[in-house]
Scaffold this motif. Structure first.
Motif: not given
Length: 735
Positions: A64-66, A73-74, A76-77, A91, A107, A109
Motif C-alpha cells: 500500500w503506497l501512500c 501511511e500510518e 491508513s495502517k 510498515n 504500508f 510512504n
C-alpha cells in the motif's frame, strides 16, 4: 470482517469490481478507480483487501503506497487496524526484516523509496528491499500494489520499486483519473456520493461578488465576503441545534511572505488573530495549529494554507475556500475543493446554506489537475539499438554561453520597429492609442477580469463552467499590491523571448510609460495605467514579442555564431511512448529492435511524423531510421538564433541512414489542409536557416518535410510557408 462502518451500495459495488478484476487471469495490470473526494476510498480499499484475502488463495501480499510528506501511511495502517484488526498490517521496516509474507499488507510512504535525505532508504537498505522482494518471488508470493495517488510520484526510483514487485495488479484510486485503453477503469459517480449525503449537494462560486462594484483590494474584498458567509452558516447550524463551527480555508498558491502578512493584517482588523485562537496557519515553514482544529466544533475560524496541506488531512467542518492570487493569471486546481466538500456529520441537513460549500476566488481558469503518466493515453516501453546503428556518429551543437544576444538598445529598436509597422504607429500619441485599441489592446484604467459565478453540482460541472457563468469585474490598480502581478506578466514575456526580466520591463516602459526619455515612445501612460496595460494585455504582448523574435533579418544572417560542438551517437537504450493498436506490426527499418506501429499512433506522433515513418518503412533504399528526442543532452541538437540573436536548441526529428551510406537529417512540420497552413512553429524560418548551415558544414542531406492530402513534400533550399511554391518538391524525388 470489516466492522464499525456504514455500508454504502456504491462502495460495495466498487469492492466487488476490484475482487473480480484481481481474480481474473486476463485483466489488465493497472486497475484505476476514479473516486471523488468523500467517497471513502480508504474504507473501500480496506474492505477489498479483507474480502480478497478471505475468499482467494493465500499467496498474495499487498503493498500500500501512500503519498505526501505527512504520515498518511500510518493513518491508513491505523484505519485498517481499527476496521479489520485481524489483518496482518506492517510498515516497510518490519517487512524488510521479516520478509514480504503472503497475507501481509505493507504500508509504505513514497518518500522512503523516492527521496534523498534523512528519511530516505540508504543504498544498503535499498539493496535489502530488492533482495526481500526477490525472496518473496522465490517463495511463490504474488504482489498486488495499491497506489493512493493524490500526489504524483512519477520518478525513476518509484518506477524501479514498482517494477521490482512485478505485481499481478496495480490498483490506483484517484479523484482525477482518466479512462485509457491500457487500464481497467471503474468510476464512482459524484452523484452517488452526493446521494449518500457524504459530500455537499453543490459548490457555490463567488456568491455575492458584485460586477457593478469596483474592487479596491482583492484580499480584503474576498475575505469580507467569506467571513460574512461563515457567520451566516454558523447561525444556521445554531438554529437547528447542530454543534458545528464552520472553518474558512485561505489558500496561497506560493505562500509569499508579503501576501500572508497582508492577509494576517486584514484578519486582525476583523478581530481574528493567532493570539485569540481564531486563526491557524499550516505552511511547510510555519505551523500554528490548535489541538481542536479538525474537531467539528473546533475554535479556529480561519486556516491559512498553501496549495495543498499535508495529504490525508481531513477537516469536515471546512465549508469555505478563499483562493488568493499571488500572480496575474493563475489556474484554480479543482481537486483542492475536496477540502471543503465533506459533510461534517455525513448527512445533508435540508438547508442549501448548510448543504453547499463555497469558493471565493478571482481566478479565471479552472483545471482538473495534472494527469499522472499512468493516466495518459500511452505507455512507455524500453527498446534496444540494433547493432548496425551502434557505430553511427554525428556532431551536435550546443549553445555558446559566452554570448547573450543583442544588447538592450538593439533589442528595443527591433521591438519598436515591429510595433510601429504592425499597428501603424507614429508621433501622435492619441492616434497611436486608437490604433493599438483597434489591434486588440485594452487601455482600461483598472485590472479587468472575467470570473466564474454560480452554483455547480459536481466538480466536472465546475470544470466545464461556460461563458454563461462568467461575470466581469474591475479591480483598482494598486502599484504596491499589484507589483507581483506586473512581475508575472513580464515573466510571461520573458519565457517566450529568453530575455532577462529587467530588459523586458525597460523596453515596455520606454514604449508605453511616461518618462524623461522621449525616443521610442508610443504612449505616455501614468504609472498605475502602465501596470493595468501590461497586466491586462499580457497575452497580446506575448504574441507580439514572440512574432518579433521569429523575424529573419540581415543582422542575424550576417552574424557568425560559433556554437559548442560535441559528439552524438544514438542511445543504446531508449524509452518510447506507445499506445495499443488493433494489429501490431514490426517496423523493420527502425534503428531499434522491436519497434512496432504501436509507437506511431495519433497518441504518440504527429501526422507528418506518422506519414514519414511509414514512407521510410516502404523505401527499399533505407537501412534504418532513428526518431530523435525533443530535448536533452543525449539527443542530436542544432543551435539557431532568433531575431534578438538569442540562442535556442532545435532537435531535428529524424536521422535516416541509406544503404549506400548516405545520411539524411529530416525535420517534420505541419503541412496544409484546404489551402491553410497547419504549421504552428513561429521560429520555423530561423530553424530552417540554421539547419541548412549545419547540413552544409557536415556534408549531410537534409530537409523540412510537410504534408498535403497524405502526400509528403520536402524543401531544402529557401523557406517559404506556401506549399504551392516550387521549392516544395515531392519527397520521393529526393529521398
Amino acid at each position: 470482517m470489516v466492522s464499525k462502518i456504514k455500508d454504502f451500495e456504491f462502495q460495495t459495488q466498487c469492492v466487488d469490481y476490484l475482487i473480480d478484476k484481481t481474480i481474473e487471469t486476463d485483466s489488465k495490470q493497472v486497475i484505476t478507480v476514479k473516486a471523488p473526494t468523500g467517497a471513502g476510498k480508504t474504507v473501500i480499499l480496506i474492505k477489498y483487501v479483507d474480502q480478497f484475502l478471505k475468499n482467494t488463495g493465500n499467496n498474495t501480499a499487498f503493498i500500500w503506497l501512500c503519498p505526501g510528506k505527512g504520515n498518511l501511511e500510518e493513518q491508513s495502517k491505523e484505519r485498517m487496524e481499527e476496521l479489520a484488526p485481524h489483518l496482518d498490517t506492517r510498515n516497510l521496516m518490519y517487512s524488510m526484516m521479516a520478509g514480504f509474507e503472503a497475507g501481509s499488507i505493507t504500508f509504505i510512504n513514497w518518500e522512503l523509496v523516492t527521496k534523498k535525505g534523512n528519511t530516505a532508504l540508504k543504498d544498503s537498505e535499498r539493496s535489502n528491499l530488492f533482495e526481500k522482494i526477490a525472496e518473496a518471488h522465490k517463495d511463490g508470493v504474488e504482489f498486488v500494489i495499491i497506489i493512493d495517488e493524490e500526489h504524483l510520484n512519477n520518478t525513476k526510483k518509484a518506477d524501479d520499486v514498482i517494477n521490482a514487485f512485478a505485481a499481478k495488479n496495480i490498483i490506483r484510486v484517484s479523484a482525477t483519473a482518466n479512462k485509457v485503453p491500457h487500464q481497467e477503469f471503474y468510476e464512482i459517480s459524484e452523484d452517488d456520493v452526493i446521494g449518500a449525503g457524504l459530500i455537499t449537494r453543490a459548490i457555490y462560486v463567488n456568491e455575492g461578488v458584485d460586477e457593478k462594484k469596483e474592487i479596491q483590494n482583492d484580499y480584503e474584498y474576498l475575505l469580507d465576503l467569506a467571513d460574512e458567509k461563515r457567520k451566516e452558516i454558523a447561525a444556521n447550524y445554531e438554529n437547528i441545534k447542530v454543534n458545528v463551527r464552520p472553518l474558512v480555508l485561505i489558500q496561497f498558491p506560493m505562500g509569499q511572505p508579503e501576501t500572508i502578512k497582508a492577509v494576517e493584517d486584514k484578519l486582525a482588523s476583523m478581530g481574528y488573530t493567532y493570539d485569540n485562537g481564531m486563526v491557524n496557519i499550516w505552511m511547510s515553514d510555519e505551523k500554528i495549529v490548535s489541538e481542536d482544529l479538525i474537531n467539528i466544533d473546533g475554535s479556529p475560524a480561519f486556516l491559512l494554507m498553501k496549495q495543498a496541506i499535508s495529504t490525508g488531512w481531513d477537516c469536515p467542518r471546512a465549508k469555505i475556500l478563499v483562493k488568493l492570487r499571488e500572480g496575474g493569471s493563475e489556474d484554480f486546481q479543482i481537486q483542492t475543493i475536496g477540502r471543503i466538500r465533506r459533510m461534517p456529520e455525513g448527512k445533508h441537513y435540508g438547508l442549501n446554506i448548510l448543504d453547499y460549500c463555497y469558493i471565493y476566488t478571482l481566478d479565471t481558469q479552472y483545471k482538473m489537475g495534472l494527469l499522472s503518466s499512468l493516466d495518459k493515453a500511452y505507455q512507455v516501453r524500453r527498446l534496444f539499438l540494433k547493432d548496425e546503428a551502434k557505430s553511427f556518429t554525428l556532431k551536435k551543437e550546443m549553445r555558446d554561453l559566452d554570448f547573450d544576444g543583442l544588447g538592450e538598445r538593439e533589442t528595443l529598436e527591433k521591438v519598436y520597429e515591429y510595433f510601429k509597422e504592425k499597428y501603424k504607429l507614429g508621433s501622435d500619441k492619441r492616434v497611436n492609442q486608437e490604433n493599438l485599441e483597434a489591434g486588440g489592446y485594452s487601455f482600461s484604467h483598472e485590472i479587468d477580469n472575467k470570473i466564474l459565478q454560480g452554483i455547480f453540482r459536481t466538480s466536472e460541472d465546475l470544470a466545464n463552467g461556460g461563458s454563461d457563468n462568467k461575470i466581469k469585474i474591475k479591480t483598482t490598480v494598486n502599484t504596491h499590491t499589484h507589483g507581483i502581478y506586473l512581475l508575472h506578466a513580464v515573466d510571461e514575456i520573458k519565457k517566450v523571448t529568453g530575455m532577462q526580466s529587467q530588459k523586458v520591463k525597460n523596453i515596455l516602459r520606454r514604449m508605453f510609460s511616461k518618462g524623461k526619455k522621449r525616443k521610442y515612445k508610443f504612449i505616455e501612460l501614468e504609472n498605475s495605467d502602465f501596470y493595468a496595460f501590461i497586466i491586462n494585455n499580457v497575452k497580446q504582448l506575448k504574441m507580439d514579442f514572440k512574432s518579433v523574435t521569429s523575424q529573419m533579418g540581415g543582422v542575424q544572417l550576417s552574424f557568425k555564431l560559433e556554437p559548442k560542438i560535441s559528439d552524438f551517437s544514438i542511445p543504446e537504450m531508449e524509452l518510447y511512448k506507445y499506445s495499443e493498436v488493433k494489429q501490431c506490426q514490426l517496423m523493420r527499418m527502425n534503428a531499434y529492435r522491436e519497434y512496432t506501429n504501436e509507437f506511431i499512433t495519433d497518441k504518440t506522433r504527429s501526422k507528418p511524423e506518422r506519414l514519414f515513418e511509414r514512407y521510410c518503412e516502404r523505401n527499399n533504399n533505407v537501412e534504418w531510421i532513428y526518431k530523435n528526442g525533443d530535448t536533452g543532452q543525449q539527443y542530436l541538437s542544432v543551435v539557431y538564433t532568433d531575431a534578438f540573436l538569442k540562442q535556442w536548441l532545435f532537435y531535428p526529428d529524424y536521422i535516416v541512414h541509406l544503404k549506400d551510406g548516405t545520411d539524411w537529417i529530416i525535420e517534420t512540420k505541419g503541412g496544409e489542409v484546404s489551402g491553410h497552413s497547419k504549421n504552428i512553429d513561429m521560429q520555423i524560418g530561423n530553424k530552417f536557416n540554421a539547419f541548412k548551415l549545419y547540413a552544409e558544414k557536415y556534408n549531410l542531406h537534409w530537409g523540412f518535410v510537410r504534408d498535403i492530402d497524405e502526400e509528403l513534400f520536402i524543401n531544402n533550399t529557401e523557406y517559404v510557408e506556401d506549399m504551392s511554391d516550387y521549392r516544395w518538391k515531392p519527397l520521393s524525388s529526393e529521398l
